[in-house]
Motif scaffolding. Structure first.
Motif, PDB file in Angstrom:
ATOM      1  N   GLY A 145       0.790  -1.216   0.000  1.00 52.91           N
ATOM      2  CA  GLY A 145       0.000   0.000   0.000  1.00 52.91           C
ATOM      3  C   GLY A 145       0.821   1.264   0.000  1.00 52.91           C
ATOM      4  O   GLY A 145       0.278   2.354  -0.122  1.00 52.91           O
ATOM      5  N   THR A 146       2.143   1.168   0.097  1.00 52.65           N
ATOM      6  CA  THR A 146       2.995   2.355   0.110  1.00 52.65           C
ATOM      7  C   THR A 146       4.443   1.946  -0.113  1.00 52.65           C
ATOM      8  O   THR A 146       4.846   0.840   0.247  1.00 52.65           O
ATOM      9  CB  THR A 146       2.883   3.116   1.446  1.00 52.65           C
ATOM     10  OG1 THR A 146       3.893   4.120   1.504  1.00 52.65           O
ATOM     11  CG2 THR A 146       3.072   2.179   2.629  1.00 52.65           C
ATOM     12  N   THR A 147       5.221   2.846  -0.707  1.00 52.80           N
ATOM     13  CA  THR A 147       6.651   2.585  -0.858  1.00 52.80           C
ATOM     14  C   THR A 147       7.397   2.826   0.444  1.00 52.80           C
ATOM     15  O   THR A 147       8.580   2.535   0.540  1.00 52.80           O
ATOM     16  CB  THR A 147       7.261   3.503  -1.940  1.00 52.80           C
ATOM     17  OG1 THR A 147       6.987   4.867  -1.589  1.00 52.80           O
ATOM     18  CG2 THR A 147       6.673   3.203  -3.298  1.00 52.80           C
ATOM     19  N   GLY A 148       6.717   3.384   1.455  1.00 53.76           N
ATOM     20  CA  GLY A 148       7.372   3.655   2.726  1.00 53.76           C
ATOM     21  C   GLY A 148       7.685   2.420   3.527  1.00 53.76           C
ATOM     22  O   GLY A 148       8.354   2.501   4.566  1.00 53.76           O
ATOM     23  N   GLY A 149       7.227   1.255   3.084  1.00 46.70           N
ATOM     24  CA  GLY A 149       7.510   0.018   3.796  1.00 46.70           C
ATOM     25  C   GLY A 149       6.248  -0.613   4.347  1.00 46.70           C
ATOM     26  O   GLY A 149       5.167  -0.009   4.370  1.00 46.70           O
ATOM     27  N   ALA A 150       6.386  -1.862   4.805  1.00 49.67           N
ATOM     28  CA  ALA A 150       5.244  -2.609   5.320  1.00 49.67           C
ATOM     29  C   ALA A 150       4.715  -1.987   6.607  1.00 49.67           C
ATOM     30  O   ALA A 150       5.459  -1.406   7.399  1.00 49.67           O
ATOM     31  CB  ALA A 150       5.652  -4.059   5.561  1.00 49.67           C
ATOM     32  N   ASP A 151       3.399  -2.116   6.793  1.00 40.64           N
ATOM     33  CA  ASP A 151       2.705  -1.745   8.029  1.00 40.64           C
ATOM     34  C   ASP A 151       2.592  -0.246   8.256  1.00 40.64           C
ATOM     35  O   ASP A 151       2.149   0.182   9.320  1.00 40.64           O
ATOM     36  CB  ASP A 151       3.369  -2.401   9.251  1.00 40.64           C
ATOM     37  CG  ASP A 151       3.481  -3.909   9.121  1.00 40.64           C
ATOM     38  OD1 ASP A 151       2.499  -4.528   8.671  1.00 40.64           O
ATOM     39  OD2 ASP A 151       4.547  -4.458   9.447  1.00 40.64           O
ATOM     40  N   ASN A 152       2.979   0.579   7.295  1.00 36.06           N
ATOM     41  CA  ASN A 152       2.797   2.020   7.425  1.00 36.06           C
ATOM     42  C   ASN A 152       1.386   2.405   7.009  1.00 36.06           C
ATOM     43  O   ASN A 152       0.924   2.020   5.940  1.00 36.06           O
ATOM     44  CB  ASN A 152       3.796   2.782   6.562  1.00 36.06           C
ATOM     45  CG  ASN A 152       5.193   2.758   7.130  1.00 36.06           C
ATOM     46  OD1 ASN A 152       5.377   2.507   8.312  1.00 36.06           O
ATOM     47  ND2 ASN A 152       6.178   3.015   6.297  1.00 36.06           N
TER      48      ASN A 152
END
Length: 431
Positions: free
Chosen positions: A129-136
């Motif tokens: 759901g985001t390139t910021g990483g998992a679970d963000n």
């Protein structure tokens, strides 16, 4: 008489409050997807690029760098969720806020050439759901939808979902039908998933509507400042889309789309990857050098037809032409032309009301000419093919199981690559 007068006054006050209040109710809904996935190849897989996000050319031959994947990825078990808040001020409008998070990554991505992330054997709901990483946790959608008269509606916002308005298909809706990234939507038609801008829909008659939208990229997948924030509404990656919908009967739907895109190169000067449409892979100036910018025109035909009760047909055809403008004035402009094809069968209410079986065949990116401008994704001239077989079985109103199988041939557009087999079991929870 005095009491009657007081009651009349109270009724007027209540009516005034109801007409002007901020909101009676904000409705909350959510979807949670749990996915068990496994992918395996029949041998060593050739892929272009140093990694799935890093294209490269050989300095001597100027051909794309080839890497070889010798091992299969491990099975994965992951989640993805949407949290939705919908508020109405008049009963006919909607203010939409959607939050998302997850930790998924399709195992098939392990085999992909640079720029082919999520382009074969990956369910749409298998992602972080985001390139910021998992679970963000991150904002995915923010828009306001409201009517303008009886036949016109307008959607505006900083994060408008393109797919809520364009290229819909009753048999490839990712929650109930064909669910891979390739099968659920046109593979070349749109360079923006969500963006800042507006979409207008005009319901011309009962059997025809016209939709026009302009969006500047503003998705949760962009690292750092989002494109619409850093480049503005009229620079960066933008799309202008028009769709004519024809619905001659309740059983037949036809959609004709045109999209004009401006594609902003990444930091290395390449066009492709997450904003690749209508390119799958990465394009440069033909010699490994950067691009100043690129523009694209894409045409698509999309239909779904319920032939009889319990059996339907669907399909898409798209053609995309991308114009490449090198940074170096010594090099000529380039062009890549490609097409994509999808045909499939649907079996609504198979074995149970609300269930649906799907068989979908896709050629996501058939390069017609301009392969020399692809730093990755071109392969050796073969055409990658995907067959998806999926079945959605509702256990209850709020829970469904979706087993799926994906067969990929000519992986990464290499004719000598082994076939890939992907197995997926998804559980859908909604409330």
């Amino acid at each position: 008489a005095a009491v009657r007068s007081q009651v009349d006054t109270l009724e007027l006050d209540v009516a005034e409050l109801e007409a002007n209040q901020f909101s009676t109710t904000t409705k909350f809904s959510a979807q949670l997807f749990g996915s068990l996935n496994y992918a395996t190849a029949g041998g060593d897989v050739r892929a272009e690029g140093i990694y799935v996000f890093t294209p490269a050319r050989d300095p001597v031959t100027n051909s794309p760098v080839i890497r070889t994947i010798t091992d299969d990825p491990a099975p994965t078990f992951s989640y993805y969720t949407w949290l939705n808040f919908a508020t109405s001020f008049t009963g006919e409008d909607r203010l939409q806020l959607q939050l998302t998070t997850g930790d998924g990554n399709g195992p098939a991505n392990f085999y992909g050439s640079a720029g082919l992330f999520n382009t074969f054997g990956v369910p749409f709901t298998l992602q972080t759901g985001t390139t910021g990483g998992a679970d963000n946790l991150i904002v995915r959608e923010v828009f306001y939808d409201f009517p303008v008269g009886d036949k016109l509606s307008l959607t505006v916002g900083p994060a408008v979902n393109w797919y809520r308005h364009f290229d819909n298909n009753r048999f490839t809706f990712y929650l109930t039908g064909a669910n891979s990234f390739n099968s659920s939507g046109g593979t070349q038609v749109n360079a923006i998933d969500r963006g800042a801008g507006a979409v207008a829909q005009w319901d011309v008659t009962d059997w025809m509507d016209l939709r026009v939208g302009y969006l500047a990229e503003n998705t949760e997948f962009l690292p750092g400042p989002r494109s619409a924030q850093s480049s503005g509404l009229f620079a960066g990656t933008t799309t202008l889309t028009g769709q004519l919908g024809l619905y001659p009967t309740d059983d037949l739907n036809l959609r004709l789309l045109y999209t004009r895109s401006n594609l902003e190169p990444n930091a290395a000067g390449f066009v492709g990857g997450a904003v690749s449409e209508p390119i799958y892979g990465f394009a440069d100036d033909g010699f490994g050098g950067p691009l100043q910018n690129a523009t694209a025109d894409t045409f698509l035909v999309n239909f779904d037809w319920l032939v009889t009760e319990g059996f339907g047909l669907f399909g898409r055809y798209s053609y995309g032409s991308t114009n490449l403008f090198p940074v170096s004035n010594a090099l000529p402009d380039g062009q890549i032309n490609a097409q994509s094809i999808q045909v499939g069968m649907a079996f609504p209410d198979l074995f149970k009301e609300g269930a649906q079986g799907i068989i979908s065949y896709v050629q996501p990116f058939d390069v017609l000419d301009g392969r020399n401008f692809l730093a990755s994704g071109g392969g050796d001239g073969a055409v990658q093919q995907e067959i998806e077989v999926a079945y959605r079985y509702p256990l209850s109103r709020n829970i469904a199981l979706v087993p799926a199988y994906y067969y990929i041939n000519n992986v990464n557009n290499f004719g000598d690559n082994p076939d890939i087999h992907v197995f997926s079991l998804q559980t859908q929870f909604s409330f």
